[in-house]
Design a protein around this motif. Structure first.
Motif: not given
Length: 500
Positions: A410, A320, A317
């Protein structure tokens, strides 16, 4: 006189009657679950030996709900209320001896002590070495090995840069062993005053290699305990060479303890808090050896697991990862500025680690406890006395009813949230990676300090990129009491080299 055929029918009839009783007439018959798992323990054991038990439990919980019968006398819980119902300080749920009892003739340890009073004595003796105050004094020991990790990675990157003549950016490195090297070396220093020298030699110490190689065997031993006759036969069949290997494995830790106890000058490690005036030990030597045998694994392998999983999600990711890199590099001017106090309150770093703990729990399933006398209501379901009951962090933390986009990494779900946020209803209190109550993990402060320091220093010094053809899928890892170790191959490049 009974014929041989008649005698053969008797055990078959008994098995059939047990299956019928377990399925429809057992006190747990009201608990939902697949009939095959309710009738006999064999599906449970098959999942345990294959290493798929956490994934099988997850599948069962998605189909049958938060309370599932997973064996004739066992129930699995995937519900946040299970933490307080089973593990709270006032809970009388004792550990299931099938899983927790010590081997015959072996002393109790912090982990195996089933009697609450005995456990309390061991924990009270150990606790001064695990407080925030003790950790502050231990920081130089942590920094020493985190800095050595950074140094070793720089050496590999620089060697690759020379070899490629600057044509390639960085080098492919399997980070899985490096996290283990670091956490085992740190605990070696904190526990025994000497590391395992993994980082020094860039390889596993033989004791650690034997530990990882024996994990699957431990699952077989645990499975055999459900059948006492089989366990007895299995123990007799253990080859003498393997028995000696097990004895030597324990003896290496006992020798480390003995060397540490022989020091004249003390350092602020865990062991220093167990040595009283005149060198008197706060625990019997046998219990001390057994406890440090367990702590060496629990205080090292679990932290390395979370670090491996978290970095894996970060490189997969990149948006992130970029946010976290910006936070770290904009906060510190140099790597020497990165201290435990300085990283404690970095909001996105903490959010990333919390999300890593959620998706990569160091203990994917909690080993069973026993429902106390009179039965208890757990997660709104009554369970009779003696029922084995366990909580499933892996299933709970990935439950779409508990978390928005439950299987997606997340970190923002751990930041301050407004009512309009899609994460506002996330059950964040259900995430208890260090457990609860009197049996909660004593090393929580050390683990958090290690994870913050290691991630912050690595991301300050290096860029990490995913190698798409070598991606590690965390969801495919098996669990044999510990999480299976597979390579985390990433491309690593030095920030200094790029700036130059």
């Amino acid at each position: 006189m009974l014929s041989i055929a008649s005698l053969a029918v008797i055990p078959l009839a008994y098995i059939l009657l047990r299956v019928i009783y377990n399925t429809w007439f057992h006190p747990l018959a009201h608990v939902p679950g697949p009939r095959s798992w309710s009738a006999t323990r064999l599906p449970f054991i098959w999942a345990l030996l294959r290493g798929t038990i956490v994934h099988d439990f997850q599948r069962l919980h998605r189909r049958y709900g938060p309370v599932v019968r997973t064996a004739p006398d066992e129930v699995s819980i995937s519900d946040g209320d299970g933490w307080t119902d089973i593990y709270s300080a006032n809970s009388p749920f004792l550990k299931d001896p099938t899983w927790w009892k010590s081997q015959p003739g072996h002393p109790d340890s912090l982990l195996s002590a089933i009697n609450p009073d005995k456990h309390a004595i061991i924990r009270k003796a150990l606790s001064p070495g695990f407080t925030p105050r003790a950790l502050r004094a231990q920081e130089p020991l942590l920094q020493k090995y985190v800095n050595l990790l950074v140094q070793r990675l720089h050496e590999r990157v620089e060697k690759a840069d020379i070899g490629y003549g600057g044509k390639e950016k960085g080098v492919e490195i399997n980070m899985t062993p490096w996290f283990n090297y670091t956490t085992f070396d740190i605990f070696g220093e904190l526990g025994f005053g000497e590391s395992f020298k993994c980082l020094e030699h860039s390889q596993y110490h033989p004791w650690i290699s034997l530990l990882f190689n024996s994990v699957k065997a431990a699952s077989f031993v645990a499975a055999a305990r459900f059948y006492p006759l089989l366990e007895s036969l299995l123990m007799r069949l253990i080859p003498p060479a393997l028995r000696k290997m097990q004895k030597d494995h324990f003896q290496q830790i006992a020798d480390k303890v003995q060397r540490r106890l022989g020091w004249e000058l003390q350092q602020p490690d865990i062991m220093s808090h167990l040595i009283g005036e005149g060198g008197k030990l706060e625990l019997p030597l046998g219990e001390l050896n057994a406890t440090f045998m367990i702590l060496t694994t629990a205080g090292s392998e679990t932290t390395a697991t979370v670090l491996t999983g978290t970095l894996n999600y970060l490189v997969n990711n990149p948006e992130k990862l970029a946010i976290l890199v910006d936070e770290v590099r904009s906060t510190f001017h140099g790597v020497l500025d990165i201290s435990m106090d300085a990283v404690r309150n970095l909001p996105y770093l903490n959010a990333v680690i919390n999300e890593g703990l959620r998706l990569c729990p160091p203990v994917p399933w909690m080993l069973p406890r026993l429902v106390p006398g009179g039965g208890r209501v757990i997660s709104r379901v009554w369970l009779p006395e003696g029922t084995r009951v366990s909580l499933q962090p892996y299933s709970l933390y990935r439950d779409p009813k508990k978390f928005h986009q439950a299987t997606t990494f997340i970190p923002e779900r751990w930041l301050p949230i407004q009512p309009s946020s899609p994460f506002f209803r996330d059950d964040r209190s259900a995430v208890q990676p260090f457990s609860m109550g009197t049996r909660s993990c004593m090393g929580v402060y050390i683990a958090w300090a290690e994870m913050r320091l290691i991630l912050a220093k690595l991301l300050f010094e290096f860029d990490f990129e995913c190698i798409h053809e070598k991606q590690l899928r965390w969801e495919e890892l098996r669990t044999f009491l510990l999480v299976e170790k597979r390579p985390l191959e990433v491309r690593v490049s030095s920030v200094k080299n790029q700036a130059a």
